[in-house]
Design a protein around this motif. Structure first.
Motif, mmCIF file in Angstrom:
data_model
loop_
_atom_site.group_PDB
_atom_site.id
_atom_site.type_symbol
_atom_site.label_atom_id
_atom_site.label_comp_id
_atom_site.label_asym_id
_atom_site.label_seq_id
_atom_site.Cartn_x
_atom_site.Cartn_y
_atom_site.Cartn_z
ATOM 1 N N CYS A 173 8.167 -2.129 -7.469
ATOM 2 C CA CYS A 173 6.725 -2.045 -7.721
ATOM 3 C C CYS A 173 6.408 -0.823 -8.583
ATOM 4 C CB CYS A 173 5.952 -1.961 -6.407
ATOM 5 S SG CYS A 173 6.057 -3.457 -5.403
ATOM 6 N N ASP A 174 5.307 -0.922 -9.337
ATOM 7 C CA ASP A 174 4.902 0.176 -10.219
ATOM 8 C C ASP A 174 4.278 1.335 -9.442
ATOM 9 O OD1 ASP A 174 5.688 -1.239 -12.512
ATOM 10 O OD2 ASP A 174 3.769 -2.308 -12.562
ATOM 11 N N GLY A 175 3.825 1.081 -8.274
ATOM 12 C CA GLY A 175 3.218 2.093 -7.417
ATOM 13 C C GLY A 175 2.994 1.480 -6.047
ATOM 14 N N ILE A 176 2.527 2.293 -5.117
ATOM 15 C CA ILE A 176 2.368 1.794 -3.756
ATOM 16 C C ILE A 176 1.059 2.300 -3.163
ATOM 17 C CG2 ILE A 176 3.523 3.699 -2.550
ATOM 18 C CD1 ILE A 176 4.997 1.611 -0.881
ATOM 19 N N ILE A 177 0.411 1.447 -2.371
ATOM 20 C CA ILE A 177 -0.808 1.795 -1.637
ATOM 21 C C ILE A 177 -0.491 1.784 -0.152
ATOM 22 C CG2 ILE A 177 -3.130 1.032 -1.004
ATOM 23 C CD1 ILE A 177 -3.326 -0.284 -3.786
ATOM 24 N N ILE A 178 -0.841 2.860 0.535
ATOM 25 C CA ILE A 178 -0.760 2.900 1.997
ATOM 26 C C ILE A 178 -2.187 2.932 2.509
ATOM 27 C CG2 ILE A 178 0.191 4.040 4.039
ATOM 28 C CD1 ILE A 178 1.420 5.112 0.652
ATOM 29 N N ASP A 179 -2.628 1.869 3.125
ATOM 30 C CA ASP A 179 -4.011 1.714 3.576
ATOM 31 C C ASP A 179 -4.087 2.046 5.067
ATOM 32 O OD1 ASP A 179 -6.603 0.911 4.161
ATOM 33 O OD2 ASP A 179 -6.462 -0.976 3.043
ATOM 34 N N VAL A 180 -4.807 3.120 5.408
ATOM 35 C CA VAL A 180 -4.952 3.515 6.815
ATOM 36 C C VAL A 180 -6.420 3.447 7.251
ATOM 37 C CG1 VAL A 180 -2.871 4.923 6.937
ATOM 38 C CG2 VAL A 180 -5.021 5.976 6.170
ATOM 39 N N ILE A 233 15.462 5.666 2.894
ATOM 40 C CA ILE A 233 14.917 5.458 1.548
ATOM 41 C C ILE A 233 13.577 6.178 1.428
ATOM 42 C CG2 ILE A 233 14.024 3.720 -0.059
ATOM 43 C CD1 ILE A 233 15.996 1.732 1.170
ATOM 44 N N ARG A 234 13.444 6.959 0.337
ATOM 45 C CA ARG A 234 12.207 7.694 0.095
ATOM 46 C C ARG A 234 11.549 7.195 -1.195
ATOM 47 N NH1 ARG A 234 15.736 11.952 1.642
ATOM 48 N NH2 ARG A 234 15.855 12.753 -0.497
ATOM 49 N N TRP A 235 10.220 7.091 -1.170
ATOM 50 C CA TRP A 235 9.465 6.598 -2.318
ATOM 51 C C TRP A 235 9.362 7.695 -3.376
ATOM 52 C CZ3 TRP A 235 8.268 1.947 -3.868
ATOM 53 C CH2 TRP A 235 7.319 1.778 -4.881
ATOM 54 N N GLN A 236 9.693 7.365 -4.649
ATOM 55 C CA GLN A 236 9.743 8.366 -5.714
ATOM 56 C C GLN A 236 8.656 8.186 -6.769
ATOM 57 O OE1 GLN A 236 11.992 10.913 -5.428
ATOM 58 N NE2 GLN A 236 12.552 9.927 -3.492
ATOM 59 N N LYS A 237 7.925 7.096 -6.725
ATOM 60 C CA LYS A 237 6.877 6.850 -7.723
ATOM 61 C C LYS A 237 5.516 7.280 -7.169
ATOM 62 C CE LYS A 237 9.502 2.754 -9.140
ATOM 63 N NZ LYS A 237 9.476 1.284 -9.306
ATOM 64 N N LYS A 238 4.475 7.003 -7.938
ATOM 65 C CA LYS A 238 3.133 7.368 -7.496
ATOM 66 C C LYS A 238 2.718 6.544 -6.274
ATOM 67 C CE LYS A 238 0.625 6.893 -11.245
ATOM 68 N NZ LYS A 238 -0.560 7.009 -12.127
ATOM 69 N N ALA A 239 1.917 7.167 -5.437
ATOM 70 C CA ALA A 239 1.415 6.486 -4.238
ATOM 71 C C ALA A 239 -0.046 6.857 -4.028
ATOM 72 C CB ALA A 239 2.234 6.871 -3.013
ATOM 73 N N VAL A 240 -0.774 5.941 -3.449
ATOM 74 C CA VAL A 240 -2.175 6.155 -3.070
ATOM 75 C C VAL A 240 -2.317 5.911 -1.579
ATOM 76 C CG1 VAL A 240 -4.483 5.113 -3.169
ATOM 77 C CG2 VAL A 240 -3.286 5.673 -5.282
ATOM 78 N N VAL A 241 -3.041 6.789 -0.897
ATOM 79 C CA VAL A 241 -3.441 6.548 0.489
ATOM 80 C C VAL A 241 -4.926 6.224 0.485
ATOM 81 C CG1 VAL A 241 -3.756 7.545 2.785
ATOM 82 C CG2 VAL A 241 -1.666 8.029 1.488
ATOM 83 N N ILE A 242 -5.277 5.067 1.044
ATOM 84 C CA ILE A 242 -6.683 4.667 1.161
ATOM 85 C C ILE A 242 -7.154 4.984 2.571
ATOM 86 C CG2 ILE A 242 -8.296 2.745 1.140
ATOM 87 C CD1 ILE A 242 -6.606 1.356 -0.899
ATOM 88 N N ASN A 263 3.114 13.449 -5.452
ATOM 89 C CA ASN A 263 2.930 12.130 -6.059
ATOM 90 C C ASN A 263 1.920 11.255 -5.322
ATOM 91 O OD1 ASN A 263 4.835 12.639 -8.082
ATOM 92 N ND2 ASN A 263 6.530 11.965 -6.790
ATOM 93 N N VAL A 264 1.147 11.863 -4.414
ATOM 94 C CA VAL A 264 0.229 11.098 -3.572
ATOM 95 C C VAL A 264 -1.221 11.481 -3.875
ATOM 96 C CG1 VAL A 264 -0.441 10.503 -1.206
ATOM 97 C CG2 VAL A 264 1.971 10.963 -1.748
#
Length: 339
Positions: A173-180, A233-242, A263-264
């Motif tokens: 994926c190009d990036g990841i969203i973690i929705d909390v 495994i650790r995420w290395q690309k951009k991430a967004v927390v909602i 990167n968050v």
């Protein structure tokens, strides 16, 4: 792995309720004794009295004087519960709950005064029918190649193997969203385990103090809180927390950690707060009182009790809701797709 910080938390969990039962100068089981007992527990053990005095003028002695006038020897248990509930709600703290056979008090203004900024039915438009669930985490790859993870609670444990499988599935994926959004909290260990997938180095993320005496300012020296990188495994690309206003308690702590990682980016609404570690005690008639006893701070020693501001403030728009779109998810995807 449990660090020194988490081990200390567990020690205090067992210690504080025992200590809170020692109230030699409050005796009896009449309405006045129960009122005095509850007021005294808060006065000696609640961790935010002085902070809330500076924030909105809370005067706990004035609260005692005002509410004592509503106590009478012949009042019913229902009336007593109403008065005591009103009194603890003066603290404006979702961690402060008076429990009885009648009901459990709850301060709701910390989220009712804000937009909801979440719709599970609209969320279903993004998850589709083929989403996956692992350790309570719901995830999907959106049509724009953005990974989407929804974490509704930190109450249940998250397996390291499950996290490895999920991040492996999302790796292209190009990036990841973690929705909390609407995550009311749970276990701090679980929140830290998820956050550890987004850092490659040990990092100072805050401090915690513990009540050391009955005075409003009787606290231990703040202890450093670190987040350490996972061995998985650790995420290395951009991430967004909602987040939204119902992101509370240990979720508030999770957002605090994630906001400090390079990167968050935090997008959405201010979190609900609830940074004090909650403990329980009891008043003479057997009613339980849950309250915040150990304050937590960010890495600059700022209080987190009233919530964490997002990096990018976005509310769900009515025009998007009508179309079945989530404004915050859409803007998060746009942000992640930018080079």
């Amino acid at each position: 792995m449990l660090n020194k910080y988490l081990i200390r938390i567990f020690a205090v969990i067992f210690m504080v309720p025992f200590m809170s039962c020692i109230r030699e100068d409050v005796s009896g089981n009449d309405p006045y004794a129960n009122f005095e007992s509850l007021w005294k527990i808060i006065d000696e053990q609640y961790c935010f009295l002085d902070y809330k005095k500076s924030e909105y003028g809370l005067d706990w002695n004035e609260v005692h004087e005002r509410y004592s006038k509503r106590i009478s020897p012949d009042m019913t248990q229902y009336n007593l519960f109403e008065v005591l509930s009103d009194m603890v709600n003066e603290l404006r703290d979702g961690h402060v709950n008076l429990g009885s056979g009648i009901a459990t008090s709850q301060y709701r203004e910390w989220f009712d005064a804000y937009p909801r900024n979440f719709s599970d039915s609209i969320q279903g438009n993004y998850l589709g029918k083929d989403y996956k669930i692992t350790s309570g985490l719901v995830y999907q790859i959106l049509e724009n190649n953005i990974g989407y993870i929804y974490c509704s609670s930190f109450s249940d444990g998250i397996g390291e193997g499950n996290l490895d499988y999920m991040f492996k599935a999302l790796e292209l994926c190009d990036g990841i969203i973690i929705d909390v959004r609407n995550n009311g909290g749970g276990n701090l260990t679980t929140a830290h385990k998820l956050a550890s997938r987004f850092t490659n180095e040990k990092k100072l993320v805050g401090y915690m103090s513990y009540k050391s005496g009955p005075g409003h300012n009787d606290f231990s020296k703040p202890e450093s809180v670190f987040i350490e990188p996972s061995n998985g495994i650790r995420w290395q690309k951009k991430a967004v927390v909602i987040a939204n206003r119902r992101s509370y308690s240990s979720t508030n702590d999770f957002v605090n950690i994630m906001k400090q990682l390079p990167n968050v980016t935090i997008i959405g609404d201010k979190t609900g707060g609830g940074s004090g570690l909650p403990f329980s005690s009891e008043i003479p008639n057997g009613w339980s009182i849950r309250f915040s006893a150990s304050p937590m701070f960010d890495s600059d020693m700022n209080q987190l009790e009233f919530g964490i501001e997002p990096d990018i403030k976005i509310d769900m728009l009515e025009s998007d809701i009508i179309k079945g779109k989530d404004t915050i998810i859409e803007e998060s995807c746009t942000f992640l797709k930018k080079k």
